[in-house]
Design a protein around this motif. Structure first.
Motif, PDB file in Angstrom:
ATOM      1  N   ILE A   1      49.934  -7.648 -26.924  1.00 43.73           N
ATOM      2  CA  ILE A   1      48.742  -6.949 -26.449  1.00 43.73           C
ATOM      3  C   ILE A   1      47.899  -7.954 -25.689  1.00 43.73           C
ATOM      4  O   ILE A   1      47.348  -8.893 -26.277  1.00 43.73           O
ATOM      5  N   LEU A   2      47.822  -7.774 -24.369  1.00 48.09           N
ATOM      6  CA  LEU A   2      46.992  -8.633 -23.523  1.00 48.09           C
ATOM      7  C   LEU A   2      45.781  -7.839 -23.063  1.00 48.09           C
ATOM      8  O   LEU A   2      45.928  -6.732 -22.548  1.00 48.09           O
TER       9      LEU A   2
ATOM     10  N   TYR B   1      44.264 -12.070 -21.815  1.00 45.28           N
ATOM     11  CA  TYR B   1      44.134 -12.846 -23.051  1.00 45.28           C
ATOM     12  C   TYR B   1      44.905 -12.163 -24.184  1.00 45.28           C
ATOM     13  O   TYR B   1      44.709 -10.963 -24.423  1.00 45.28           O
ATOM     14  N   PRO B   2      45.749 -12.891 -24.907  1.00 48.15           N
ATOM     15  CA  PRO B   2      46.389 -12.303 -26.090  1.00 48.15           C
ATOM     16  C   PRO B   2      45.322 -11.900 -27.107  1.00 48.15           C
ATOM     17  O   PRO B   2      44.407 -12.672 -27.403  1.00 48.15           O
TER      18      PRO B   2
ATOM     19  N   THR C   1      47.395  -0.778 -14.204  1.00 48.21           N
ATOM     20  CA  THR C   1      46.088  -1.210 -14.689  1.00 48.21           C
ATOM     21  C   THR C   1      46.019  -2.728 -14.752  1.00 48.21           C
ATOM     22  O   THR C   1      47.039  -3.389 -14.995  1.00 48.21           O
ATOM     23  N   ALA C   2      44.826  -3.232 -14.516  1.00 51.20           N
ATOM     24  CA  ALA C   2      44.571  -4.657 -14.692  1.00 51.20           C
ATOM     25  C   ALA C   2      43.818  -4.924 -15.983  1.00 51.20           C
ATOM     26  O   ALA C   2      43.472  -6.067 -16.271  1.00 51.20           O
ATOM     27  N   VAL C   3      43.558  -3.870 -16.764  1.00 50.56           N
ATOM     28  CA  VAL C   3      42.769  -4.015 -17.982  1.00 50.56           C
ATOM     29  C   VAL C   3      43.605  -4.583 -19.118  1.00 50.56           C
ATOM     30  O   VAL C   3      43.186  -5.515 -19.808  1.00 50.56           O
ATOM     31  N   SER C   4      44.781  -4.027 -19.325  1.00 53.94           N
ATOM     32  CA  SER C   4      45.569  -4.461 -20.482  1.00 53.94           C
ATOM     33  C   SER C   4      47.058  -4.347 -20.183  1.00 53.94           C
ATOM     34  O   SER C   4      47.476  -3.573 -19.320  1.00 53.94           O
ATOM     35  N   ARG C   5      47.841  -5.125 -20.926  1.00 55.60           N
ATOM     36  CA  ARG C   5      49.298  -5.022 -20.883  1.00 55.60           C
ATOM     37  C   ARG C   5      49.790  -4.890 -22.319  1.00 55.60           C
ATOM     38  O   ARG C   5      49.553  -5.766 -23.154  1.00 55.60           O
ATOM     39  N   ILE C   6      50.440  -3.785 -22.573  1.00 53.86           N
ATOM     40  CA  ILE C   6      50.926  -3.485 -23.915  1.00 53.86           C
ATOM     41  C   ILE C   6      52.449  -3.429 -23.874  1.00 53.86           C
ATOM     42  O   ILE C   6      53.035  -2.602 -23.174  1.00 53.86           O
ATOM     43  N   ARG C   7      53.092  -4.313 -24.617  1.00 48.50           N
ATOM     44  CA  ARG C   7      54.536  -4.351 -24.743  1.00 48.50           C
ATOM     45  C   ARG C   7      54.883  -4.564 -26.213  1.00 48.50           C
ATOM     46  O   ARG C   7      54.015  -4.943 -26.998  1.00 48.50           O
TER      47      ARG C   7
END
Length: 341
Positions: free
Chosen positions: A75-76, A80-81, A65-71
């Motif tokens: 949370i991006l 954007y953070p 996904t290009a919507v969000s990155r969750i690690r």
């Protein structure tokens, strides 16, 4: 290390087992064979590894996904953070960011927010809200009540905005091919009238003039004047309104679906997302009404008050037992008719 003699190895081995034989091996398996290996696999092979190793990227790319990155601890949202967005970006601007990938300009954000606010509620006479309120009195959770209302938003109730966006795009294509916008609008209205159809986004069963129309169109006009919106949807929508009013004593003014269709078209949203945005907006009203009804404590409210009953248009009351006796020829009048037959 001291190597044992053959006699020592033999003495230490279990009775009846060859010195070099793997005692866990089934009968008939050669002493050096790895018994966990499939038949025909040589001993040195690591049989714990799968035959076809899956590339980890094939797994992690399954829901790429290009919507969000969750690690952990991160949370991006579109890069954007989230901690930078909180308190700095409005909810409407965040919706734009999530759907479009970039933050809107101030004017774009203001237009989107205005359209979302305008369509937020239309009272219990709206089927979606009435259904949510009834669901809330049946003891289901608030999420179920909201889902009940949202699931009623389809082509007939809630879909006119998406349909109007398609009509506006159709007019724009005609203009791009050289047609005059007013002439194209008249032709389109004539086509709808010939089939007895309503032009989506115009007229209202409740309001002679929709109070949400003008504030939205005023904002669009200002955005067009400032070069923040192209203006094609506004031209097409107002041309349709003029064409519908022509030859009528009462005009057919634009409703909320037509006005938001112009806003969403001017902002570059595709028609299907226009419906999605309407659903997102109306969910707020559905939630509010469901919560109000749930908080009232009433149980199992039907569509009309208990003192009123739906009109009945079926057969008059009938006696099933008498009918069975007549058909079987038992007793009195029924038997006489059976004998006469």
């Amino acid at each position: 290390m001291t190597r044992r003699s053959a006699d020592q190895e033999a003495a230490m081995a279990p009775q009846g087992v060859m010195p070099t034989q793997d005692v866990t091996a089934p009968q008939g398996v050669m002493p050096t064979q790895d018994v966990t290996a499939p038949q025909g696999v040589t001993a040195p092979q690591d049989v714990t590894a799968p035959q076809d190793v899956v590339d980890p990227r094939e797994v992690t790319d399954w829901w790429s996904t290009a919507v969000s990155r969750i690690r952990p601890g991160e949370i991006l949202l579109r890069g954007y953070p989230v901690e930078q967005l909180i308190g700095q970006v409005s909810f409407a601007e965040t919706i734009w960011l999530m759907l479009r990938g970039e933050l809107p300009t101030r004017t774009q954000g203001r237009l989107l927010e205005a359209a979302l606010v305008a369509a937020v509620d239309h009272g219990p006479q709206a089927p979606s809200i009435a259904a949510a309120r009834m669901a809330a009195t049946c003891g289901v959770g608030l999420n179920n009540a909201v889902a009940t209302g949202v699931n009623l938003l389809g082509d007939v109730h809630g879909g006119a905005g998406q349909q109007c966006m398609r009509v506006l795009a159709e007019l724009e294509r005609a203009v791009a091919e050289g047609a005059d916008v007013d002439g194209a609008a008249k032709d389109l209205v004539a086509e709808y009238r010939a089939t007895g159809s309503h032009v989506p986004g115009f007229g209202h069963r409740f309001h002679p003039y929709d109070p949400r129309r003008t504030p939205l169109l005023d904002l669009v006009e200002a955005a067009v004047a400032d070069g923040e919106a192209p203006g094609w949807a506004l031209r097409a929508g107002t041309a349709l309104e003029r064409a519908l009013a022509e030859g009528r004593s009462r005009p057919v003014p634009m409703n909320i679906d037509g006005a938001t269709a112009i806003v969403y078209s001017e902002l570059g949203f595709p028609p299907e997302l226009g419906r999605g945005l309407f659903v997102l907006s109306r969910s707020v009203g559905i939630l509010s009404h469901a919560w109000e009804e749930k908080s009232g404590g009433a149980r199992i409210k039907g569509p009309i008050p208990r003192g009123l009953l739906p009109s009945y248009e079926g057969p008059a009351p009938r006696d099933l037992i008498r009918r069975e006796r007549e058909e079987s020829g038992e007793g009195g009048e029924g038997a006489g008719r059976a004998e006469g037959a």
